[in-house]
Scaffold this active site. Sequence first.
Site: not given
Ligand code: DGY
Length: 410
Positions: A160, A383
Amino acid sequence: HLALDEAARAILRKNDRGGYTLPTFGLYPYQWNWDSAFAAWGFAQFDIDRAWLELTTLFTGQWPNGMLPHILFHRPDPGYFPGPDVWGTEDKGPIPSSGISQPPVAATFARMIYDKNPDAGREPLAALFPKLVAWHRWFMRWRNADGMIFITHPWEGGRDNAPDWDSAMQAIDPVGVGEYTRRDTAHVDASMRPTKEDYDRYIWLVQRARGLGWDDAAVAQDQPFKVADPLMTFVLLRANRDLAALADALGEDRSELDSWTAELTAGAAALRNDKGVFDGYNLNLGEHTNSVSNASFLCWLGGVDSPQMLAELHRAFDQCAYPVPSQKVGSDWFNAKRYWRGPTWAIVNMLIGLGLIDMGHHAEAEELRARTAALMTQHGFAEYYDPLTGDPAGGDSFTWTAAVWLAWAS
Ligand code: DGY
């Protein structure tokens, strides 16, 4: 290791919602595309039928155009934002979903699961094969810049807030994005998550593609965010080869798949910057981003060898107790705890490790596996992790990290 094996299996079972597995309870309460593919490979270590079910359920969300969404909203959950009301994809797919895809690792794991037990796999694979081909064809048609696979939203690439996207994100002025409430920072410390500046642009890009009616051609041409991604390109290159091997196993024609492999191999070469590193390429600016990320090391997974990247890998081993950092230590972008700007991700390590083995770099593959295993034995199934201290970060009891333990690290 027996206790950890049991703990990892317990996480998969606990996050299991029947036909699909949550990445982690709370933070990610739906079925995520590439998370599910990793989960399937984890399940395959102890329950092969459950592994196939995970992939089969994932493809129930495939759009008629071949696109496989990054989130399937099987059941409403107010704990997540942005939900189906924000995406506005009602008329697009068979079940409520997001409007973008995610890294296509599914064919690679389908092949590995099939190879583990061809008898159990023949039937589910035969049903999945044309769907996998349709998905890869969608990438080749709508996310393909001369063999480099690009993304139209940072969430599509899975990484992200990677610095690879910074120049494209900075070019966006998220006017009119409106008020919204993030949910992620209610579950996880904000210092480990993307910033508000990032989030405004994530939502703005969703609103914009929605305004384009999620039309493939319009999104591919008009979205201001268009960055070619080494992770997407190497992952699809590898997955495509795996799909061709599955075509052989099923007696299907592989010639279209082989043509894509040739095209992606040429594209991967163009992702190498003048320092010999594979990085993001901003298509709107015509510029490499000069970021050394963990995605840069996926060249081997794609079947591309590189002495420069091997030297970079040794540097990462020297700099970090727990490589591979998602951003090179010492770079201005490095932040040990913030998501894809420094932390180590076990899933990417496994993909790097699989590539290293394929290309004959056995010592490096073993070193990476052992250090990844140490992270989990010392800090559990987080994670992601601080690459310097190993501190767990983000969500906990994480499905794909537990899967990596079962399938590779242990
Ligand atoms: C989030 O919502 O953080 C996810 O990475 C989107 O897929």
